[in-house]
Design an enzyme around this catalytic site. Structure first.
Site, PDB file in Angstrom:
ATOM      1  N   LYS A  18      -0.501   2.762  -8.709  1.00  0.00           N
ATOM      2  CA  LYS A  18      -1.763   1.630  -8.280  1.00  0.00           C
ATOM      3  C   LYS A  18      -3.031   2.714  -7.992  1.00  0.00           C
ATOM      4  O   LYS A  18      -4.227   1.789  -6.963  1.00  0.00           O
ATOM      5  CB  LYS A  18      -1.006   1.562  -5.978  1.00  0.00           C
TER       6      LYS A  18
ATOM      7  N   GLN B 280      -0.894   2.544  -0.306  1.00  0.00           N
ATOM      8  CA  GLN B 280      -2.139   1.587  -0.690  1.00  0.00           C
ATOM      9  C   GLN B 280      -3.147   2.009  -0.228  1.00  0.00           C
ATOM     10  O   GLN B 280      -4.085   1.608   0.064  1.00  0.00           O
ATOM     11  CB  GLN B 280      -1.707   0.237   0.208  1.00  0.00           C
TER      12      GLN B 280
ATOM     13  N   ASP C 173       3.301   7.101   4.829  1.00  0.00           N
ATOM     14  CA  ASP C 173       2.659   5.693   2.806  1.00  0.00           C
ATOM     15  C   ASP C 173       1.620   5.717   2.623  1.00  0.00           C
ATOM     16  O   ASP C 173       0.953   4.793   3.629  1.00  0.00           O
ATOM     17  CB  ASP C 173       4.067   5.023   3.440  1.00  0.00           C
TER      18      ASP C 173
ATOM     19  N   HIS D 138       6.617  -1.653   3.524  1.00  0.00           N
ATOM     20  CA  HIS D 138       7.637  -1.479   2.690  1.00  0.00           C
ATOM     21  C   HIS D 138       9.185  -0.450   2.779  1.00  0.00           C
ATOM     22  O   HIS D 138       9.138   0.355   3.558  1.00  0.00           O
ATOM     23  CB  HIS D 138       6.279  -1.233   1.873  1.00  0.00           C
TER      24      HIS D 138
ATOM     25  N   CYS E 187       8.560  -6.875  -0.503  1.00  0.00           N
ATOM     26  CA  CYS E 187       8.601  -5.650  -0.188  1.00  0.00           C
ATOM     27  C   CYS E 187       9.015  -5.353   0.916  1.00  0.00           C
ATOM     28  O   CYS E 187       8.663  -4.592   1.863  1.00  0.00           O
ATOM     29  CB  CYS E 187       9.138  -4.160  -0.744  1.00  0.00           C
TER      30      CYS E 187
HETATM   31  C1  LIG Z   1       3.274   0.212   1.321  1.00  0.00           C
HETATM   32  C2  LIG Z   1       3.881   1.000  -0.207  1.00  0.00           C
HETATM   33  N1  LIG Z   1       5.108   1.052  -0.012  1.00  0.00           N
HETATM   34  C3  LIG Z   1       5.597   2.424  -1.141  1.00  0.00           C
HETATM   35  C4  LIG Z   1       5.628   1.563  -2.098  1.00  0.00           C
HETATM   36  C5  LIG Z   1       6.209   1.831  -3.443  1.00  0.00           C
HETATM   37  O1  LIG Z   1       6.403   2.081  -4.422  1.00  0.00           O
HETATM   38  P1  LIG Z   1       6.817   2.554  -5.501  1.00  0.00           P
HETATM   39  O2  LIG Z   1       7.235   1.132  -6.124  1.00  0.00           O
HETATM   40  O3  LIG Z   1       5.558   2.735  -7.094  1.00  0.00           O
HETATM   41  O4  LIG Z   1       7.878   3.357  -5.550  1.00  0.00           O
HETATM   42  C6  LIG Z   1       5.048   0.583  -2.188  1.00  0.00           C
HETATM   43  C7  LIG Z   1       4.268  -0.829  -3.716  1.00  0.00           C
HETATM   44  O5  LIG Z   1       5.764  -0.935  -4.675  1.00  0.00           O
HETATM   45  C8  LIG Z   1       3.760  -0.145  -1.287  1.00  0.00           C
HETATM   46  O6  LIG Z   1       3.091  -0.638  -1.295  1.00  0.00           O
END
Ligand SMILES: Cc1ncc(COP(=O)(O)O)c(C=O)c1O
Ligand SMILES: Cc1ncc(COP(=O)(O)O)c(C=O)c1O
Lengths: 421, 158, 421, 158
Positions: free
Chosen positions: C237, C211, C208, C131, C377
């Site tokens: 999430k 998910q 990370d 991401h 993203c």
């Molecule tokens: C794999 C992953 N990493 C990071 C994020 C970032 O999360 P957030 O937007 O809540 O900071 C997300 C979701 O948008 C994600 O799916």
């Protein structure tokens, strides 16, 4: 009493927590609003409606919930921009609190290159009455970049000592950052005057408006004209939720600053090798923003706007004047900060001879009176006045003169509890 | 909280120790000195320990703070001075357990003596740190003194 | 169907938004949970109760509301620590989202001195399926410090290409940061295996888990043993609110990192000349934290824990298998990522020949089916598969097989709408 | 949104332009080339403008994106090519106003011709960016070409 909000009892009904009964059946006398404000029903209901009916991520979603959520989120930005009369709504950046907003500035300045770059020989100027959130970021910046941190001292009456302004603000000064209203002393600082001085030497001017925005009308167009470049405040002190703060910045400055946090939403395009960044406000809003919090904050500023910020200022002034007068009758009580209500906001810190602030707050709490005890995140200011801690009573638009009476009565009880009379 | 809770918090013994603290002041000799702060309120203690032959010979301090923290410091010094380090550490542990027990730990008067007056404090999370400030400082200082002694020995042995 | 949550209809009743009617009286088919999850009533009610009855700032307040609020906030930390089986509850740091958690690590590493310092010649390793929030922070770090960013490529089936792991992870590697479950491809990565490799060369391992935490049981004790040092996820999430994320970090690492944001709550003592900092978790929590958000997140993990994360994983697996099978019947539809449901999470990105993802999502929305279209993203991963954007359907514990049927039916309608059959 | 809304969005004209885009491809000569992206979805356009004597002689492009963005690009080139820069700028302004009007702006068919088919898009905030992508790119490129011409003139005059 002159200046009180005319419909005070109606306003109080808007805040469900004010009906809370504490232990022993005591009614709540909440005098800790400078720490965090209570929330009106409409803010809570707006958040609930969002979560129950419109919840979706923003900016990214094509579906109906996504459109509704994005619309709610971005109109919160519009509302907040209007509330502080920002020159442009894109200059309103959502952060998690005022502390993050201030750190965003100090942290990106650490990585700035070009005219905003800060290095050895450069100076950053703050004041001795700052909240830790407007001290530590600048200590980190100056230490890391080899620059020098300097500060305005304080007069005994709690006002800024501006006598050395011409030497403090000089051609080496890159940043002047100061609080508009002190959360400890209550002092209202002449930010426009200082901003003009700072502009004259080409420094960036940052204002911590965490205690100002809740208490008085704010006109950013006017402040920008005086030379203010960036201004921070926090949602939970303006009857909004926690988890959201606001940084306003002049477009030219924000455009020059490098990104702060990297990630989703703040990019234009990303390749493994390199990325380019979105324009403001998104450039500084990495990741999923505080959506329901922004929506709640939008409802909060609508609520305050509806009551009227001038009326709220007058109310705070009337209550503060009444409190200063009433507290003066308590023997052994010394107020830290200006004694003239017209020079200050509604946070009143004080000492009670012979009783430590913790113990004052504890006894007050047994009477239902909620105040704060400690250094209120302003240790240097306490040190300046030779004390380690103080007790602080702070009012807001829902505060009644009767609650001040309850405070004073509880202070008398404290004195007798500790056998001081 | 009610007036009764207040009285449970501010036991006479606590107020007595607050007004007339025992073992106050900084004294020589000492093997370790520490400075601890309560970040929330700024209460501070500078504390020295002097150990001889596995015994707590002296604990001296300079402290600023509320009635609870001052009284707790006074009671602590009174309890540990003269005890073996081991015994004192176990008293410290009992007191810490009492404080962190949210009011569910029964204090042992045999071990804690005047310290049992702080049982009421455990119900006030905001005050637990006040009561523990000097106890944690003492534990820290003692650990430092022991570690230094260990190093010295090692050095001597080496 | 095997593996579905036994009380699915009861669970759906817990989520008020699922009863929402969209334009034209269409029922909502929410298949955008990888973007953000919906919230059960108990999370909303817990937040409302906090705001209406217990609202106060934390850590600082001596009064009853303050004690209640602090207790609620800190027990949320306990709950979250228990939910992911963290070795210590003080290792749970509240951030505003997962993006901030990842940036906290990259940003403090930029200022770290000593063994964690990163400089020229050092390498940071990520993957091509990250991401943006796990790419851009490392780009900023490596650019700023003169280090090199490297990454694992991907196989055509959407799994990580580990063939060059021995050259990618080498003695120059200082950090390995990767996603556990891809938000685009759904791929589940062998994080423990990679962590062991990284540990062998002394690199820090960042995961990370944005998910992963929503979809499967997480055991940090086990991950820490494999060598994972830091792990990030995000509240919104896991059926919690926006405005809150979590960084877990091993104490020894967190203790070595310099502070991130400076200000209230993160200090031990502040003087104008210099400050000292609190221990974890507070060291990394400057300013008023997301209080009501933490309380809401506590209720959220309680809710998920009550349903059972193993049961949720099985449900996701069953729904994903069913969806993959059903989607295979749509002609011109290509799934990006593993086709075996047991190798992946519940996010299914796909292409529909001849219709742009925007248009797919738009037509689906007209049938009440909410999916995401775009690059999610994850631009580099899209580029790797030669596409600019995709459509993504993502399920969660409240998703029914009937909703998958509605998706497939709507996809067929999309094809006919754009005259493809 | 309903099936009716869907049809309002995907007007026949839009789908026609999508299937058979006008003026597609990158061509010489040109005074300015820009590359614009829609950060949300990754849609991209590379666009060139060729101006002669205050007239838009050519607009050529290479674009990837959804039906709305592709059709909008096609319509835009058809509308501006051959017009004076001034007139084209005013058409651009009308189109932008229509798109940002949240469905409350009445489109002028005289000015926008096929462009009025996009009136329905204004009600879909998420799609407004799609429709505007190439129009903003054209405006940017034209501004650059004019600025460069200004510089050139200055240089020549200087
Ligand atoms: C794999 C992953 N990493 C990071 C994020 C970032 O999360 P957030 O937007 O809540 O900071 C997300 C979701 O948008 C994600 O799916
Ligand atoms: C003057 C001042 N500045 C900064 C802050 C920090 O605000 P926050 O804790 O919401 O970041 C506060 C409040 O705590 C404050 O009163």
């Amino acid at each position: 009493m002159d200046g009180l909000l005319p419909e005070l009892e109606v306003i109080r009904k808007d805040f469900p927590i004010l009906e809370r009964e504490l232990a022993g059946g005591k009614p709540l006398v909440y005098l800790d609003s400078a720490n965090t404000s209570q929330k009106p029903q409409v803010v809570i209901d707006t958040m609930v409606d969002h979560l129950e009916r419109h919840n979706a991520n923003v900016a990214r979603a094509m579906h109906q919930l996504g459109a509704e959520s994005s619309e709610a989120f971005e109109s919160a930005r519009d509302k907040i921009a209007a509330f502080v009369n920002a020159p442009s709504r894109d200059e309103i950046i959502f952060t998690k609190n005022a502390s993050e907003a201030l750190n965003l500035v100090a942290n990106t300045l650490a990585w700035a290159r070009g005219p905003l770059e800060i290095g050895e020989g450069d100076e950053v100027v703050i004041t001795e009455m700052e909240h830790h959130s407007n001290i530590v970021p600048w200590q980190l910046l100056t230490e890391r970049k080899g620059a020098t941190l300097r500060w305005f001292g304080l007069h005994d009456d709690g006002t800024l000592d501006l006598s050395d302004i011409d030497s403090l603000i000089n051609e080496k000064t890159k940043v002047v950052s100061l609080t508009w209203v002190s959360n400890m002393l209550g002092t209202i600082n002449p930010v426009a005057e200082i901003a003009r001085k700072a502009k004259a030497v080409g420094a960036i001017v940052v204002v911590d408006a965490s205690q100002a925005v809740p208490q008085m009308p704010v006109d950013l167009v006017e402040l920008a004209e005086a030379g203010v470049d960036l201004l921070a405040f926090t949602g939970h002190k303006v009857v909004g939720p926690t988890g959201i703060g606001v940084l306003w910045g002049r477009t030219e400055i924000l455009d020059q600053l490098p990104p702060f946090l990297g990630g989703g939403e703040m990019i234009e395009t990303v390749a493994m090798e390199r990325s380019t960044y979105a324009g403001i406000p998104h450039k500084f809003e990495a990741g999923t923003p505080p959506i329901v919090e922004a929506v709640g904050l939008g409802a909060a500023v609508d609520y305050l706007g509806h009551v009227g910020m001038a009326a709220i200022r007058d109310h705070e002034h009337a209550i503060t004047a009444y409190a200063l007068e009433a507290m003066a009758t308590v023997s052994g009580l010394t107020v830290l900060g200006p004694l003239d209500a017209s020079l200050r906001g509604g946070a009143i810190s004080f000492e009670l001879d012979g009783v430590h602030p913790h113990d004052v707050a504890q006894v007050l709490d047994s009477r239902g009176v909620a105040v704060r005890a400690g250094h209120h995140c302003a240790k240097p200011a306490h040190k300046r006045f030779g004390v380690q801690a103080s007790t602080r009573a702070s009012s807001y638009l829902y505060t009644t003169p009767g609650e001040i009476d309850a405070l004073v009565e509880a202070l008398e009880y404290t004195r007798s509890y500790f056998k001081l009379s | 909280m009610t007036a009764q809770d207040l009285d449970a918090l501010y036991q006479e013994i606590i107020l007595d120790h607050y007004k007339n603290p025992l073992n106050k002041g900084l004294r020589d000799p000492f093997e370790a000195e520490v400075h601890h702060v309560n970040p929330t309120c700024g209460d501070e203690v500078t504390l020295r320990v002097h150990l001889t032959d596995g015994k707590v010979s002296d604990v001296s301090y300079d402290a600023m703070g509320c009635s609870i923290s001052q009284a707790s410091t006074s009671v602590m010094t009174d309890l540990v001075i003269g005890k073996s380090v081991e015994e004192a550490m176990s008293i410290q542990a009992s007191f810490q357990e009492l404080m962190q027990g949210r009011g569910n730990v029964e204090p042992d008067e045999e071990v804690l003596e005047d310290g049992i007056a702080f049982a009421g404090v455990a119900k006030f999370p905001a005050r637990v740190k006040c009561a523990l400030l000097s106890w944690m400082a003492w534990k820290d200082a003692t650990a430092q003194a022991l570690a230094d002694a260990g190093t010295d020995e090692e050095t001597t042995n080496g």
